[in-house]
Design a protein around this motif. Sequence first.
Motif, PDB file in Angstrom:
ATOM      1  N   THR A   2       7.179  -3.191   2.579  1.00  0.00           N
ATOM      2  CA  THR A   2       5.599  -3.287   2.639  1.00  0.00           C
ATOM      3  C   THR A   2       5.243  -4.736   2.906  1.00  0.00           C
ATOM      4  O   THR A   2       6.072  -5.679   2.331  1.00  0.00           O
ATOM      5  CB  THR A   2       5.172  -2.882   0.918  1.00  0.00           C
ATOM      6  N   LYS A   3       4.215  -4.866   3.932  1.00  0.00           N
ATOM      7  CA  LYS A   3       3.689  -6.223   4.104  1.00  0.00           C
ATOM      8  C   LYS A   3       3.111  -6.913   2.918  1.00  0.00           C
ATOM      9  O   LYS A   3       2.287  -6.213   2.027  1.00  0.00           O
ATOM     10  CB  LYS A   3       3.077  -6.084   5.407  1.00  0.00           C
ATOM     11  N   TRP A   5       0.297 -10.057   2.114  1.00  0.00           N
ATOM     12  CA  TRP A   5      -0.474 -11.346   2.332  1.00  0.00           C
ATOM     13  C   TRP A   5      -0.479 -12.403   1.092  1.00  0.00           C
ATOM     14  O   TRP A   5      -1.024 -11.713   0.163  1.00  0.00           O
ATOM     15  CB  TRP A   5      -1.948 -10.800   2.866  1.00  0.00           C
ATOM     16  N   SER A  31      -1.690  -3.280   2.908  1.00  0.00           N
ATOM     17  CA  SER A  31      -0.824  -4.156   2.598  1.00  0.00           C
ATOM     18  C   SER A  31      -0.695  -4.425   1.082  1.00  0.00           C
ATOM     19  O   SER A  31      -1.659  -4.329   0.474  1.00  0.00           O
ATOM     20  CB  SER A  31      -0.927  -5.506   3.368  1.00  0.00           C
ATOM     21  N   CYS A  77       6.363 -13.427   2.012  1.00  0.00           N
ATOM     22  CA  CYS A  77       5.090 -12.647   2.554  1.00  0.00           C
ATOM     23  C   CYS A  77       5.381 -12.691   3.936  1.00  0.00           C
ATOM     24  O   CYS A  77       6.130 -13.828   4.579  1.00  0.00           O
ATOM     25  CB  CYS A  77       3.819 -13.672   1.957  1.00  0.00           C
ATOM     26  N   ASP A  78       4.510 -12.109   4.715  1.00  0.00           N
ATOM     27  CA  ASP A  78       4.373 -12.067   6.075  1.00  0.00           C
ATOM     28  C   ASP A  78       3.096 -12.540   6.655  1.00  0.00           C
ATOM     29  O   ASP A  78       2.847 -12.683   7.831  1.00  0.00           O
ATOM     30  CB  ASP A  78       4.861 -10.838   6.760  1.00  0.00           C
ATOM     31  N   ARG A  79       2.139 -12.965   6.011  1.00  0.00           N
ATOM     32  CA  ARG A  79       0.903 -13.757   6.235  1.00  0.00           C
ATOM     33  C   ARG A  79       0.608 -14.615   5.229  1.00  0.00           C
ATOM     34  O   ARG A  79       0.690 -14.329   3.963  1.00  0.00           O
ATOM     35  CB  ARG A  79       0.098 -12.891   6.312  1.00  0.00           C
TER      36      ARG A  79
END
Length: 330
Positions: A2-3, A5, A31, A77-79
Motif C-alpha cells: 500500500t502506498k 503519503w 493510499s 512513505c512514497d510521497r
Amino acid sequence: MTKTWLIYALGGGWGHITRALSLGRIAAKHSKVRILTNSPYAHYLNAEGCLVQWIPDSAGFSATCQQVRHIILNAECDRLIIDTFPRGLGGELADILPQLQHIPRILIHRDINPRYIAAKNLRSFVAENFDAVIVPGEGKDLPFCDLPNVHHTAPWLIRSDVDLPERTLTRSHILKVNETIKTILVCCAGQAEELPLFAEIALKLHQEFPKCAVRILAADCPPNCQDLWISHHPGIECLAVADVVVGGAGYNTVYECAALRVPLVAIALKRLYDRQDKRAQAYCYWVQDIQSAIDTVKMLVDRIEPQKKPLPSYINGAVQAVHHIMSYKF
C-alpha cells in the motif's frame, strides 16, 4: 504494498491541518495518509480516513523539532508532502531533506512573507530539495511560481460541493435557525488568544441585529457566548448556510467563503508568515476594527435575502492536487 503519503502540517491554528485533511481525505481512498501536526485543535477533528499523528503543542520547540526529524527520517512513505514551510516551521527539515532523495518531495506553496523567503534563501533551497511544487489557489505571483516544476490548482477545500450536507438540515440541527431568518456567522478559526476579540464582535452583532440569528463558530466556548456558540468541524458546512460571515482572512475562511459565494467581512489578523491583508484585499470586505465590521455587516444584511437557493457548485483544488501528485513520474 500500500502506498503511503506523509504530510507535514505543522502550525498553531486550523489552517495547516485543515489543508492537509483536504488533500488527505481524497488521497486516503487509494493510499495510506499520515498527517504530522502540532495543532492544538487536532483532537477536535474528524481524521477523514487519515492517521493524524499529533505532537502536543506544549512539547516545546526543541522537542518538537527532534520528534519531527525522527518521524520523517524513519518514515516508510512514497510521497513526502510539506505544507508551506520548505525548511520546516522551525528549520528542522533543512539538513534532512537532502538525505531523502529516494522519497518524492512535494512542497505546497501557499503565500508567505517574502522577507522570510529572502532571509532563508528559500528559492535555491526549494529548487534543490523539492521534486514538485503545488500552489493551492494562491495566484501566480508567488516567489516560487516561475520554477519549472510548479503546478497550480484551485483552492483546497475540506468539502467538495457534492459532500456538503443539505442546507435545511445544517441550519436546523447545527445552527438551530430556520430558513426565514437572516444568519450572521462569526468564525473564530485562528489562534486561541483571538477568541475574546471574536466574542466581542458576536455579542455586539447580537445586540445590533435583534432580527437576525447571530452565531459564533469556535472550538471552545467564547466568553459570555454560550447561547450563540456552535462547535462544528468542518466549519465549511456552517459557512455554506450563513448569509454573512465575519472572521479573519486566513486561507480556509477566505477560500471557503469565496467558493460558497458567501460575503466575508474580514479583519486581517497579524501573522509571522501569512499575509492576511493581501488575501483580504483581494477576496473580502476588508475592515480594520469592530465598528467597521458592524457597519459593513449592516450594509450587507440590508441588501440580502435569507439564502434559500441550492448550495453553489465549485471546483475543489484538493482533487486536482491528488491527481497531480499521483501522476508525477519521479
